[in-house]
Design a protein around this motif. Sequence first.
Motif, mmCIF file in Angstrom:
data_model
loop_
_atom_site.group_PDB
_atom_site.id
_atom_site.type_symbol
_atom_site.label_atom_id
_atom_site.label_comp_id
_atom_site.label_asym_id
_atom_site.label_seq_id
_atom_site.Cartn_x
_atom_site.Cartn_y
_atom_site.Cartn_z
ATOM 1 N N PRO A 243 0.836 -1.209 0.000
ATOM 2 C CA PRO A 243 0.000 0.000 0.000
ATOM 3 C C PRO A 243 0.862 1.246 0.000
ATOM 4 C CG PRO A 243 -0.682 -1.539 1.733
ATOM 5 C CD PRO A 243 0.602 -2.059 1.184
ATOM 6 N N GLY A 244 0.323 2.335 -0.561
ATOM 7 C CA GLY A 244 1.058 3.585 -0.589
ATOM 8 C C GLY A 244 1.382 4.066 0.808
ATOM 9 N N ARG A 245 2.672 4.157 1.107
ATOM 10 C CA ARG A 245 3.110 4.655 2.403
ATOM 11 C C ARG A 245 4.129 5.755 2.146
ATOM 12 N NH1 ARG A 245 3.263 -1.277 4.090
ATOM 13 N NH2 ARG A 245 1.257 -1.638 5.085
ATOM 14 N N LEU A 246 5.255 5.690 2.817
ATOM 15 C CA LEU A 246 6.303 6.661 2.543
ATOM 16 C C LEU A 246 6.898 6.402 1.165
ATOM 17 C CD1 LEU A 246 8.190 6.582 5.975
ATOM 18 C CD2 LEU A 246 6.575 8.317 5.164
ATOM 19 N N GLU A 247 7.274 7.473 0.500
ATOM 20 C CA GLU A 247 7.926 7.352 -0.800
ATOM 21 C C GLU A 247 9.254 8.096 -0.786
ATOM 22 O OE1 GLU A 247 5.587 8.431 -4.151
ATOM 23 O OE2 GLU A 247 4.132 6.815 -3.861
ATOM 24 N N LEU A 248 10.175 7.628 -1.610
ATOM 25 C CA LEU A 248 11.467 8.277 -1.791
ATOM 26 C C LEU A 248 11.809 8.192 -3.265
ATOM 27 C CD1 LEU A 248 13.854 9.607 -0.305
ATOM 28 C CD2 LEU A 248 14.866 7.333 -0.068
ATOM 29 N N ASP A 249 12.078 9.343 -3.859
ATOM 30 C CA ASP A 249 12.352 9.403 -5.303
ATOM 31 C C ASP A 249 11.231 8.753 -6.110
ATOM 32 O OD1 ASP A 249 14.786 10.627 -4.713
ATOM 33 O OD2 ASP A 249 15.871 8.727 -4.661
ATOM 34 N N GLY A 250 9.986 8.918 -5.621
ATOM 35 C CA GLY A 250 8.831 8.369 -6.314
ATOM 36 C C GLY A 250 8.635 6.877 -6.137
ATOM 37 N N VAL A 251 9.412 6.252 -5.241
ATOM 38 C CA VAL A 251 9.329 4.806 -5.026
ATOM 39 C C VAL A 251 8.621 4.539 -3.699
ATOM 40 C CG1 VAL A 251 10.636 2.673 -4.691
ATOM 41 C CG2 VAL A 251 11.443 4.400 -6.326
ATOM 42 N N ASN A 252 7.622 3.655 -3.732
ATOM 43 C CA ASN A 252 6.932 3.227 -2.521
ATOM 44 C C ASN A 252 7.902 2.409 -1.675
ATOM 45 O OD1 ASN A 252 5.180 2.246 -0.582
ATOM 46 N ND2 ASN A 252 4.110 0.853 -1.959
ATOM 47 N N LEU A 253 8.119 2.821 -0.418
ATOM 48 C CA LEU A 253 9.121 2.180 0.424
ATOM 49 C C LEU A 253 8.612 0.938 1.142
ATOM 50 C CD1 LEU A 253 10.920 5.285 1.972
ATOM 51 C CD2 LEU A 253 11.621 3.876 0.021
ATOM 52 N N GLY A 254 7.294 0.749 1.207
ATOM 53 C CA GLY A 254 6.781 -0.447 1.861
ATOM 54 C C GLY A 254 6.918 -0.367 3.374
ATOM 55 N N ASP A 255 7.484 -1.414 3.971
ATOM 56 C CA ASP A 255 7.544 -1.534 5.433
ATOM 57 C C ASP A 255 8.735 -0.735 5.996
ATOM 58 O OD1 ASP A 255 7.019 -2.333 8.023
ATOM 59 O OD2 ASP A 255 7.683 -4.406 7.742
ATOM 60 N N ILE A 256 8.668 0.574 5.805
ATOM 61 C CA ILE A 256 9.672 1.523 6.312
ATOM 62 C C ILE A 256 8.922 2.668 6.970
ATOM 63 C CG2 ILE A 256 11.503 3.157 5.688
ATOM 64 C CD1 ILE A 256 12.314 1.318 3.441
ATOM 65 N N TRP A 257 9.379 3.051 8.169
ATOM 66 C CA TRP A 257 8.641 4.006 8.977
ATOM 67 C C TRP A 257 9.591 5.005 9.627
ATOM 68 C CZ3 TRP A 257 3.493 2.826 8.373
ATOM 69 C CH2 TRP A 257 3.219 1.543 7.904
ATOM 70 N N ARG A 258 9.045 6.010 10.279
ATOM 71 C CA ARG A 258 9.868 7.073 10.857
ATOM 72 C C ARG A 258 10.016 6.923 12.370
ATOM 73 N NH1 ARG A 258 11.209 10.888 7.337
ATOM 74 N NH2 ARG A 258 9.928 11.198 5.469
ATOM 75 N N HIS A 259 11.224 7.255 12.830
ATOM 76 C CA HIS A 259 11.463 7.413 14.272
ATOM 77 C C HIS A 259 12.531 8.493 14.456
ATOM 78 C CE1 HIS A 259 12.295 6.732 18.487
ATOM 79 N NE2 HIS A 259 11.177 6.026 18.537
ATOM 80 N N PRO A 260 12.325 9.413 15.391
ATOM 81 C CA PRO A 260 13.200 10.588 15.476
ATOM 82 C C PRO A 260 14.626 10.313 15.931
ATOM 83 C CG PRO A 260 11.591 10.586 17.270
ATOM 84 C CD PRO A 260 11.175 9.518 16.319
ATOM 85 N N VAL A 261 14.900 9.177 16.593
ATOM 86 C CA VAL A 261 16.263 8.961 17.072
ATOM 87 C C VAL A 261 17.182 8.391 16.000
ATOM 88 C CG1 VAL A 261 15.420 8.563 19.417
ATOM 89 C CG2 VAL A 261 15.937 6.591 17.951
ATOM 90 N N VAL A 262 16.628 7.990 14.875
ATOM 91 C CA VAL A 262 17.430 7.348 13.827
ATOM 92 C C VAL A 262 18.041 8.406 12.919
ATOM 93 C CG1 VAL A 262 17.348 5.822 11.822
ATOM 94 C CG2 VAL A 262 16.116 5.222 13.902
ATOM 95 N N VAL A 263 19.342 8.284 12.723
ATOM 96 C CA VAL A 263 20.079 9.241 11.905
ATOM 97 C C VAL A 263 20.688 8.514 10.712
ATOM 98 C CG1 VAL A 263 22.017 10.856 11.849
ATOM 99 C CG2 VAL A 263 20.603 10.678 13.905
ATOM 100 N N GLY A 264 20.616 9.149 9.559
ATOM 101 C CA GLY A 264 21.218 8.587 8.363
ATOM 102 C C GLY A 264 21.458 9.704 7.373
ATOM 103 N N PRO A 265 22.101 9.394 6.267
ATOM 104 C CA PRO A 265 22.345 10.431 5.266
ATOM 105 C C PRO A 265 21.044 10.896 4.639
ATOM 106 C CG PRO A 265 22.949 8.266 4.417
ATOM 107 C CD PRO A 265 22.642 8.075 5.865
ATOM 108 N N ASP A 266 20.969 12.189 4.354
ATOM 109 C CA ASP A 266 19.791 12.678 3.641
ATOM 110 C C ASP A 266 19.671 11.943 2.320
ATOM 111 O OD1 ASP A 266 19.138 14.463 5.622
ATOM 112 O OD2 ASP A 266 20.282 16.114 4.762
ATOM 113 N N PRO A 267 18.478 11.642 1.882
ATOM 114 C CA PRO A 267 17.166 11.966 2.454
ATOM 115 C C PRO A 267 16.560 10.841 3.291
ATOM 116 C CG PRO A 267 16.881 11.169 0.236
ATOM 117 C CD PRO A 267 18.354 11.054 0.530
ATOM 118 N N THR A 268 17.416 9.942 3.826
ATOM 119 C CA THR A 268 16.892 8.777 4.542
ATOM 120 C C THR A 268 16.939 8.928 6.056
ATOM 121 O OG1 THR A 268 19.003 7.591 4.697
ATOM 122 C CG2 THR A 268 17.733 7.337 2.642
#
Length: 406
Positions: A243-268
Motif C-alpha cells: 500500500p502507498g506509504r512513505l515514498e522516496l524518489d517516487g518509489v513506494n518504500l513499503g515496510d519503512i517508517w519514521r522514528h526521530p532517534v534514527v540518523v542517516g544520510p539525507d534523504p533517509t
Amino acid sequence: MSAVAELRSPEAIRERCAQVLAAARRDALPHFRFHPERLGAVSQYVVETIEQNYPGQDIPYHSRWRHFGVGGLDRWDRLRQRLSGASREEIARTRFDLVVISVLVDAGAGPHWRYREPGTGVLHARSEGLAVASLELFSSGTLSSRPGAALRADRPALEALGREALARVLQITPDNPMLGLDGRLTLLRRLGAVLGERPDVFGDDDPRVGGLFDFLANRARNGRLAAREVLTTVLDIFAPIWPGRLELDGVNLGDIWRHPVVVGPDPTSGLVPFHKLSQWLTYSLVEPLEDAGIVLERLDELTGLAEYRNGGLFVDLGVLEPRDIEAPERVHEVGSELVVEWRALTVALLDELAPLVRRALGRDDGTLSLAKILEGGTWSAGRRIAAELRADASPPIRVDSDGTVF
C-alpha cells in the motif's frame, strides 16, 4: 548504491534498529524503558521453549512451511502427490506459487477469527489458520486460470480475485471476523499486476508466481546464492504491491517508517526499515530452493522479524517496559512512533539474545542460525508467554492491523 537500495538491505535494517537500541541504553526513548538485566531470563525462557519443542535440537528454519504442518499433518506432502511425475524445477515453481501467496495473506488475523479445516473439521486460528486456509485457496485452483492445472498462481486469476470469493475461502462472516481482509485482497491483486509488469522475471508468456524460482535459479553461481540477494530481489520485484506509504524518489518504500532517534544520510534520515513480510517470505523460500539443489549462503545476514510474537516476548518478560502504563490498553496505528520503536527494539534485541541462547545450548552460529532460533525459539516463546498472561493469547501491545504488515 541508491538511497532506496540502501534501505532495502538487511544491513540497513540491522544498523538503524541498533540505533534505536543504543538510544534505549541511554534511556532516551520516548515510549519504552530498557532493562538489559532481564535478557538472561528471556534467554532461559527461550531455551526452555526450544527444549520443549525440539528435544533433540533438530530445529528447522523459521518459515511458512512449519505452519502447513500444524497438528502433525504434512499438508504439503499430500499436495505434492498431485504433482506426480513433475520435474524438480516444476515442483519448486509450485512451492513458490503456494508460499508467496500464503505469506502475503499472513498478517495478523486478530483474536476472533477461526478456520475450520475441510476434511478434518479442526479449528485453526492466527498464523496456522491462515496457512491452512491459504493452502486450501491455492489447492482449489482459485488462483489458476488454466483448466486442468489447479496448482499454480497466475496473473489472470490473481487480478480477477474477488472479495466475496476470498472471504468465502477464508470463512469470514460477521460471527467470524478477520482483520485486514481488504488489505490481503489488495496484495494478491497487485501481485497479479506485478506478474505482468515484470516479464524479465515472470516471462511474457503465461506469467505465474513460480517464475521467480527460475529467475533466482539463474542468478545462482555453482548452485549457491546469497540469502541477502534473495531478499533484495523480493524487495525490488514486489515493491509495487505494498500500500502507498512513505515514498522516496517516487518509489513506494513499503515496510519503512519514521522514528526521530534514527540518523542517516539525507534523504533517509529518520527512516527505519523492517521489511517483515519480505524477510518472512525470504526465509520461506529457503527450503524450496535448497530442495531444488540451490544452497542459500549467509542466512544470518537476514535479521529477526519485527512482529508481535518476537516483540511481545521482550515486553511480557520485562526487558521492554512501556513508559505509559495505559499503552497496553489502547490500540495503536502501525506507523505510530510507539509501534515503530517497539519493532526496532525487537529486531536489535533478537541479535542480542541469539548468542545467549547459543551459549546456553552449547551451539554456535554455524549450527544454530538465527532462522532456527526464531523458529525454536523466540516466536514460539512469545506465543507461549502471551497465552500464560492473557486468556486470548493476544500480544501485550495491540496494533491496528490492515493485513499488510504484521
